[in-house]
Structure formats: C-alpha cells, structure tokens
Design a protein around this motif. Sequence first.
Motif, PDB file in Angstrom:
ATOM      1  N   SER A  95       0.809  -1.224   0.000  1.00  0.00           N
ATOM      2  CA  SER A  95       0.000   0.000   0.000  1.00  0.00           C
ATOM      3  C   SER A  95       0.838   1.267   0.000  1.00  0.00           C
ATOM      4  CB  SER A  95      -0.944   0.005   1.209  1.00  0.00           C
ATOM      5  OG  SER A  95      -0.223  -0.065   2.420  1.00  0.00           O
ATOM      6  N   ASP A  96       2.092   1.190   0.442  1.00  0.00           N
ATOM      7  CA  ASP A  96       2.943   2.383   0.444  1.00  0.00           C
ATOM      8  C   ASP A  96       3.706   2.557  -0.862  1.00  0.00           C
ATOM      9  OD1 ASP A  96       4.812   0.391   0.588  1.00  0.00           O
ATOM     10  OD2 ASP A  96       5.746   1.070   2.455  1.00  0.00           O
ATOM     11  N   GLY A  97       3.422   1.702  -1.847  1.00  0.00           N
ATOM     12  CA  GLY A  97       4.059   1.820  -3.148  1.00  0.00           C
ATOM     13  C   GLY A  97       5.282   0.948  -3.336  1.00  0.00           C
ATOM     14  N   THR A  98       5.799   0.372  -2.262  1.00  0.00           N
ATOM     15  CA  THR A  98       6.948  -0.514  -2.398  1.00  0.00           C
ATOM     16  C   THR A  98       6.520  -1.843  -3.018  1.00  0.00           C
ATOM     17  OG1 THR A  98       6.663  -1.384  -0.153  1.00  0.00           O
ATOM     18  CG2 THR A  98       8.132   0.516  -0.428  1.00  0.00           C
ATOM     19  N   VAL A  99       7.502  -2.551  -3.569  1.00  0.00           N
ATOM     20  CA  VAL A  99       7.236  -3.831  -4.232  1.00  0.00           C
ATOM     21  C   VAL A  99       8.056  -4.915  -3.547  1.00  0.00           C
ATOM     22  CG1 VAL A  99       7.424  -5.110  -6.392  1.00  0.00           C
ATOM     23  CG2 VAL A  99       6.713  -2.718  -6.420  1.00  0.00           C
ATOM     24  N   VAL A 100       7.404  -6.011  -3.220  1.00  0.00           N
ATOM     25  CA  VAL A 100       8.072  -7.139  -2.571  1.00  0.00           C
ATOM     26  C   VAL A 100       8.234  -8.259  -3.584  1.00  0.00           C
ATOM     27  CG1 VAL A 100       7.904  -8.902  -0.768  1.00  0.00           C
ATOM     28  CG2 VAL A 100       7.126  -6.565  -0.308  1.00  0.00           C
ATOM     29  N   PRO A 101       9.472  -8.672  -3.874  1.00  0.00           N
ATOM     30  CA  PRO A 101       9.651  -9.801  -4.795  1.00  0.00           C
ATOM     31  C   PRO A 101       9.128 -11.085  -4.168  1.00  0.00           C
ATOM     32  CG  PRO A 101      11.743  -9.162  -3.804  1.00  0.00           C
ATOM     33  CD  PRO A 101      10.751  -8.134  -3.389  1.00  0.00           C
ATOM     34  N   VAL A 102       8.507 -11.924  -4.955  1.00  0.00           N
ATOM     35  CA  VAL A 102       8.016 -13.203  -4.463  1.00  0.00           C
ATOM     36  C   VAL A 102       9.195 -14.156  -4.325  1.00  0.00           C
ATOM     37  CG1 VAL A 102       6.552 -15.192  -4.964  1.00  0.00           C
ATOM     38  CG2 VAL A 102       5.724 -12.882  -5.440  1.00  0.00           C
ATOM     39  N   SER A 103       9.383 -14.672  -3.116  1.00  0.00           N
ATOM     40  CA  SER A 103      10.525 -15.539  -2.832  1.00  0.00           C
ATOM     41  C   SER A 103      10.463 -16.817  -3.669  1.00  0.00           C
ATOM     42  CB  SER A 103      10.555 -15.896  -1.344  1.00  0.00           C
ATOM     43  OG  SER A 103      11.587 -16.818  -1.063  1.00  0.00           O
ATOM     44  N   GLN A 104      11.608 -17.168  -4.223  1.00  0.00           N
ATOM     45  CA  GLN A 104      11.715 -18.418  -4.959  1.00  0.00           C
ATOM     46  C   GLN A 104      12.085 -19.578  -4.046  1.00  0.00           C
ATOM     47  OE1 GLN A 104      10.791 -18.396  -8.280  1.00  0.00           O
ATOM     48  NE2 GLN A 104      10.243 -16.314  -7.625  1.00  0.00           N
ATOM     49  N   THR A 105      12.349 -19.246  -2.774  1.00  0.00           N
ATOM     50  CA  THR A 105      12.703 -20.248  -1.774  1.00  0.00           C
ATOM     51  C   THR A 105      11.548 -20.429  -0.808  1.00  0.00           C
ATOM     52  OG1 THR A 105      15.034 -19.605  -1.890  1.00  0.00           O
ATOM     53  CG2 THR A 105      14.341 -20.884   0.037  1.00  0.00           C
ATOM     54  N   THR A 106      11.135 -21.651  -0.566  1.00  0.00           N
ATOM     55  CA  THR A 106      10.066 -21.933   0.384  1.00  0.00           C
ATOM     56  C   THR A 106      10.655 -22.149   1.764  1.00  0.00           C
ATOM     57  OG1 THR A 106       8.715 -22.978  -1.336  1.00  0.00           O
ATOM     58  CG2 THR A 106       8.165 -23.494   0.956  1.00  0.00           C
ATOM     59  N   GLN A 107      10.109 -21.444   2.745  1.00  0.00           N
ATOM     60  CA  GLN A 107      10.579 -21.647   4.116  1.00  0.00           C
ATOM     61  C   GLN A 107      10.222 -23.064   4.567  1.00  0.00           C
ATOM     62  OE1 GLN A 107      12.434 -19.247   4.951  1.00  0.00           O
ATOM     63  NE2 GLN A 107      11.677 -17.814   3.411  1.00  0.00           N
ATOM     64  N   ARG A 108      11.101 -23.637   5.363  1.00  0.00           N
ATOM     65  CA  ARG A 108      10.938 -25.044   5.744  1.00  0.00           C
ATOM     66  C   ARG A 108       9.743 -25.273   6.666  1.00  0.00           C
ATOM     67  NH1 ARG A 108      15.990 -27.307   8.805  1.00  0.00           N
ATOM     68  NH2 ARG A 108      15.318 -25.594  10.150  1.00  0.00           N
ATOM     69  N   THR A 109       9.516 -24.350   7.616  1.00  0.00           N
ATOM     70  CA  THR A 109       8.475 -24.551   8.622  1.00  0.00           C
ATOM     71  C   THR A 109       7.156 -23.930   8.167  1.00  0.00           C
ATOM     72  OG1 THR A 109      10.185 -24.423  10.338  1.00  0.00           O
ATOM     73  CG2 THR A 109       7.884 -24.260  11.058  1.00  0.00           C
ATOM     74  N   PRO A 110       6.117 -24.724   7.963  1.00  0.00           N
ATOM     75  CA  PRO A 110       4.812 -24.155   7.584  1.00  0.00           C
ATOM     76  C   PRO A 110       4.276 -23.211   8.662  1.00  0.00           C
ATOM     77  CG  PRO A 110       4.859 -26.526   7.203  1.00  0.00           C
ATOM     78  CD  PRO A 110       6.091 -26.201   7.990  1.00  0.00           C
ATOM     79  N   LEU A 111       3.521 -22.226   8.221  1.00  0.00           N
ATOM     80  CA  LEU A 111       2.939 -21.234   9.116  1.00  0.00           C
ATOM     81  C   LEU A 111       1.419 -21.369   9.087  1.00  0.00           C
ATOM     82  CD1 LEU A 111       3.164 -18.711  10.937  1.00  0.00           C
ATOM     83  CD2 LEU A 111       3.249 -17.324   8.843  1.00  0.00           C
TER      84      LEU A 111
ATOM     85  N   ILE B 170       7.756  -9.781  11.556  1.00  0.00           N
ATOM     86  CA  ILE B 170       7.269 -11.149  11.759  1.00  0.00           C
ATOM     87  C   ILE B 170       7.954 -12.114  10.797  1.00  0.00           C
ATOM     88  CG2 ILE B 170       5.248 -12.651  11.497  1.00  0.00           C
ATOM     89  CD1 ILE B 170       3.553 -10.240  12.481  1.00  0.00           C
ATOM     90  N   ALA B 171       7.982 -11.737   9.508  1.00  0.00           N
ATOM     91  CA  ALA B 171       8.590 -12.611   8.508  1.00  0.00           C
ATOM     92  C   ALA B 171      10.062 -12.861   8.819  1.00  0.00           C
ATOM     93  CB  ALA B 171       8.426 -12.002   7.116  1.00  0.00           C
ATOM     94  N   GLU B 172      10.809 -11.792   9.123  1.00  0.00           N
ATOM     95  CA  GLU B 172      12.237 -11.945   9.403  1.00  0.00           C
ATOM     96  C   GLU B 172      12.467 -12.761  10.667  1.00  0.00           C
ATOM     97  OE1 GLU B 172      14.632 -11.213   7.435  1.00  0.00           O
ATOM     98  OE2 GLU B 172      13.347 -10.236   5.953  1.00  0.00           O
ATOM     99  N   TRP B 173      11.639 -12.534  11.687  1.00  0.00           N
ATOM    100  CA  TRP B 173      11.768 -13.282  12.949  1.00  0.00           C
ATOM    101  C   TRP B 173      11.571 -14.776  12.705  1.00  0.00           C
ATOM    102  CZ3 TRP B 173       8.604 -16.271  16.131  1.00  0.00           C
ATOM    103  CH2 TRP B 173       8.988 -16.413  17.460  1.00  0.00           C
ATOM    104  N   LEU B 174      10.577 -15.115  11.909  1.00  0.00           N
ATOM    105  CA  LEU B 174      10.327 -16.527  11.612  1.00  0.00           C
ATOM    106  C   LEU B 174      11.436 -17.126  10.740  1.00  0.00           C
ATOM    107  CD1 LEU B 174       6.479 -16.381  10.934  1.00  0.00           C
ATOM    108  CD2 LEU B 174       7.594 -17.607  12.811  1.00  0.00           C
ATOM    109  N   ILE B 175      11.874 -16.374   9.747  1.00  0.00           N
ATOM    110  CA  ILE B 175      12.918 -16.877   8.847  1.00  0.00           C
ATOM    111  C   ILE B 175      14.216 -17.128   9.614  1.00  0.00           C
ATOM    112  CG2 ILE B 175      14.405 -16.234   6.895  1.00  0.00           C
ATOM    113  CD1 ILE B 175      11.899 -14.800   5.719  1.00  0.00           C
ATOM    114  N   GLU B 176      14.554 -16.253  10.554  1.00  0.00           N
ATOM    115  CA  GLU B 176      15.762 -16.436  11.365  1.00  0.00           C
ATOM    116  C   GLU B 176      15.703 -17.711  12.193  1.00  0.00           C
ATOM    117  OE1 GLU B 176      16.001 -12.952  13.731  1.00  0.00           O
ATOM    118  OE2 GLU B 176      16.563 -11.634  12.046  1.00  0.00           O
ATOM    119  N   ARG B 177      14.502 -18.175  12.502  1.00  0.00           N
ATOM    120  CA  ARG B 177      14.338 -19.360  13.355  1.00  0.00           C
ATOM    121  C   ARG B 177      13.907 -20.588  12.566  1.00  0.00           C
ATOM    122  NH1 ARG B 177      13.876 -14.781  15.566  1.00  0.00           N
ATOM    123  NH2 ARG B 177      14.428 -14.396  17.762  1.00  0.00           N
ATOM    124  N   ASP B 178      13.979 -20.492  11.239  1.00  0.00           N
ATOM    125  CA  ASP B 178      13.538 -21.604  10.402  1.00  0.00           C
ATOM    126  C   ASP B 178      14.602 -22.716  10.362  1.00  0.00           C
ATOM    127  OD1 ASP B 178      11.524 -22.707   8.736  1.00  0.00           O
ATOM    128  OD2 ASP B 178      12.824 -22.345   7.022  1.00  0.00           O
TER     129      ASP B 178
END
Length: 381
Positions: free
Chosen positions: A67-83, A373-381
């Motif tokens: 919503s702020d105009g920034t663009v997030v690339p869709v990750s080509q890597t799937t995180q190991r732990t389902p959410l 949230i995303a970074e916190w989870l990814i760091e603990r994946d």
Amino acid sequence: MLTDTLQQVVYKRTRPWRHRLDNGRARLFDAQQLSQAEQTPYETLFDDGLVKLRYYPPLTESAIPLSDGTVVPVSQTTQRTPLVLVAPLAVNMLIYDLFPQRSLVRYLRARGFELYMVDWGRPGRHHNHLSLSSYFADYLPKLLVQVRQHSGEQKLSLHGWSFGGLFSLCYAALGNDPDINNLVLIGAPTDYHRNGALGGQYRALSRRAKWIRKRTGLRIHDVPADLLRSPGWVNSLAFKLTNPIGSLQGYWSLMKNLHDRDFVASHATNGAFLDDMVAYPGGVIQDIIRYLWTDNVVAHGQLPMEGTDGHLNQVTANVLNITGANDPIVTPECSQAMKPLIRSKDKTFVTIDGGHMGILGSAAAQKQSWGRIAEWLIERD
C-alpha cells in the motif's frame, strides 16, 4: 433549442451530485461488488460444515505491490516450517486478505511461507454447546494433523491474533505438541484484570460474580448456554463502540468523499469486515465470563477449561508477542503478562502503533510488523 440548452446546463451542473448519488447507492445496496477483499486464491483442505482449513498455494506473480508503493519480490525459496494462521472467533476471514495491496496472506506467501489458515466458520444456535476448549483442545489438534499431512513437515509455527493468539498459546500450554517451534501472538489476551478501562469493568464484574457464587452457589454455567449466545450484529456493535468517535468519523469521511469511487470502495471493503461479524456460541460466553473475566485464570498460568494439567509453564516455543499502543480491547499490559508465565527462552515483546484491528491488517501494521514477523520466523527456520 433553448430548452435543449437548458437541459444540457442542468445535466452538467448536476453531474457531481448524480455521481455522489450513484456511489452512495452502490455503497448501501451493492457493497459486495465494491469490496476488494479476499482476492488471494486458496484451497480448502478440511470442512466439517463449520470449521475449515485453508491452504494458500504459491503466488503466480514475480512480485507484489504494497500500500505504500513498495514492491516485494516473491521468494523463490520456500521456508521449511509451515505457518498456520489461527483466527479469532467472531470475525470473518476478510481481515487477513482485505485489500490486494494490504493482504497479510498475500505478503506471507510472497515471503516464502507454506501458509495455512484456520477458519472457525459461522456457528449457529445448534453450536451453543461449543466452549473455548472446543477450539484449542479439540479442533486445533485435528487441524494441525491435516497441516502436517499436507505439508509433509512435523514442525510448525502458529500465528494467532486476538482469541486466535489465546488459542495458540493454550494449545502450546497443553504440553502435547513439542513440535510447535514458534508462536506469533498478536493482541493475545492474558491478564484480563490488567486491561485498561475494560480491566476495571472485569474486576468489578468479578467481585459481584464471586459474591453471588459464595452466597448462592450460582455459576454462569448454570445459565443455559442458549440464552447467552452473542449474535454477530451485537459483536459488530460492541467492536465499534470501543472506538465510537472513530466509527462516526469513518461515516463522516464517507459522506465527504462520496465523489471518490475509490474511497467508497475502500470504505465498503472495511465494512465487509466490520459489518459482518460472527456469533459467539453460548458455551463460549459462559467460559469467557467464568474463566477470563471472573477468575482470570490465564493470568495465573491456567487454561480456561476443566480437567487439564495444561499450564503456561509448559510453553517452550519461541514467542513473538505484538501489541497495539492504542488497543483498548487487549492492552500491552494485558498481553505481556504472559512473559513470566511461559518457559520460552526466546521471547520478544513489541508494541506498535494501532488498535486491535489495526495491529493485524492496517497500513501501520504492514510497515511496522509484517516484515518483522517474517524476518523473525525466517531467522528461526
């Protein structure tokens, strides 16, 4: 000729008002068509007629706008732990996918999470027997079996907002599932008696209820559950009354901006969530009054149910607790009261701008917490 010219002038002069009238009519009578919510595709893995389990497959886009105009690339890597997103009661699921540029499910999927969501459905009068523990001790274990079978992974992360956070916390406190790695708890209540202005009301109610219990033996569970059901319209009204000025300002802004079709569509989208809340079963209301408002059991580490050895000291998962600085429903003090009660070694407590709904799905939440949230989870994946 003069008549034709006069008609043209009148038509031209009244065009803005006719445009406003058309937008107002659409908002009142065709709001569903205006709504931008729930555009992210999903599959239903489980449906018993009430409760559903959704799975959000990988996005087809290479990037998503925010919503702020920034663009997030869709990750080509799937995180190991389902959410697994554990929703609260009384709400529809639109809040998780409210706008294409402000969709929590879309964002988390873009960050590479295998994403599931628990939808508690719309309980009718024949569901008044359901209690709080029906959700976190009966339904949730079965649904997580489905998640594990579908994903092929044993270890999971839970993300719970409001009562969904309480359910996630209580599920972990049962001590039966050591493979819950992470708990993301958004506006999750713990100590109802330390909850700002509402906490004062709960304490007063607790004193009266205990006085009645002591002198008469009467408990709220002696009242038939059918009489205590809270309809969806009541829950919508109660939610709006937590910020009555904000609710009135929202409608006033609509009146001032009826000329703006995009604004009207945005108002209709928010209304699709706020104006269509879901009933609380009577058994849930019984438990809320007894366990949460009167006895305040979670503040003492206990679970809102009978006959369990579960306790918050059995919670060992990593915990990220997020609260809203302006949340009157679950204050930071109320939620953060869990800190000394859980045994998690890795626990983080953060307060961001916003009220109870805003800390989950607002532009401020998108900016202040989604990435965290995303970074916190990814760091603990």
